[in-house]
Design a protein around this motif. Structure first.
Motif, short mmCIF file in Angstrom:
data_model
loop_
_atom_site.label_atom_id
_atom_site.label_comp_id
_atom_site.label_asym_id
_atom_site.label_seq_id
_atom_site.Cartn_x
_atom_site.Cartn_y
_atom_site.Cartn_z
N ARG A 4 0.85 -1.19 0.00
CA ARG A 4 0.00 0.00 0.00
C ARG A 4 0.89 1.24 0.00
N ASP A 8 -2.50 6.03 1.21
CA ASP A 8 -3.68 5.18 1.32
C ASP A 8 -4.29 5.44 2.69
N ILE A 10 -5.95 3.72 4.74
CA ILE A 10 -5.71 2.66 5.72
C ILE A 10 -4.32 2.80 6.33
N HIS A 50 -0.09 -4.89 2.51
CA HIS A 50 -1.40 -5.14 1.86
C HIS A 50 -2.08 -6.35 2.49
N GLN A 106 -11.81 -1.38 2.14
CA GLN A 106 -11.09 -0.10 2.09
C GLN A 106 -11.84 1.00 2.86
N THR A 110 -11.01 1.93 7.03
CA THR A 110 -10.60 3.31 7.29
C THR A 110 -11.52 3.94 8.34
#
Length: 130
Positions: A4, A8, A10, A50, A106, A110
């Motif tokens: 990632r 990103d 996250i 990831h 995703q 988050t």
């Protein structure tokens, strides 16, 4: 191995956990600050991979349990019972968000990170006792 990016959500939301750690440290909850800091690093590395690294997944889960144990130790010993129940309710709400994350990982993961940040702010505020 796919990774990632730092931007990103996250990944970038881990900065909020570091802020939580700093606030706990400033309030002299050093053990809690360190537990959350290490938990944040493990989570960051797991998500950076990831969600592939089994080692960082296990460390993430272990340190999450350690951090939660510290949080509820301090709450039980230094907060009113009603405040403990409020924090426990927020934890349950956060875990529901985590569980429904399978719908859209995703977005919901988050949101879960944001809920964890807010939950830690709540705990910090309560433990400050002001």
């Amino acid at each position: 191995m796919k990774k990632r990016e730092l931007l990103d959500p996250i990944i970038s939301t881990h900065a909020l956990f570091l802020l939580n750690s700093i606030l706990y440290a400033i309030a002299d909850y050093i053990v809690l600050a360190l537990a959350l800091f290490v938990s944040s690093i493990c989570s960051f590395l797991y998500h950076l991979s990831h969600e592939v690294s089994l080692f960082w997944k296990r460390m993430d889960h272990l340190m999450c349990v350690v951090a939660l144990t510290c949080i509820f130790y301090y709450l039980i010993n230094f907060a009113h019972s009603s405040e403990v129940w409020i924090c426990l309710s927020w934890l349950i709400f956060s875990l529901i968000i985590y569980k429904i994350g399978k719908i859209n990982y995703q977005i919901f993961h988050t949101i879960w990170h944001l809920a964890v940040f807010v939950g830690n702010l709540l705990v910090w505020y309560i433990l400050r006792g002001e």
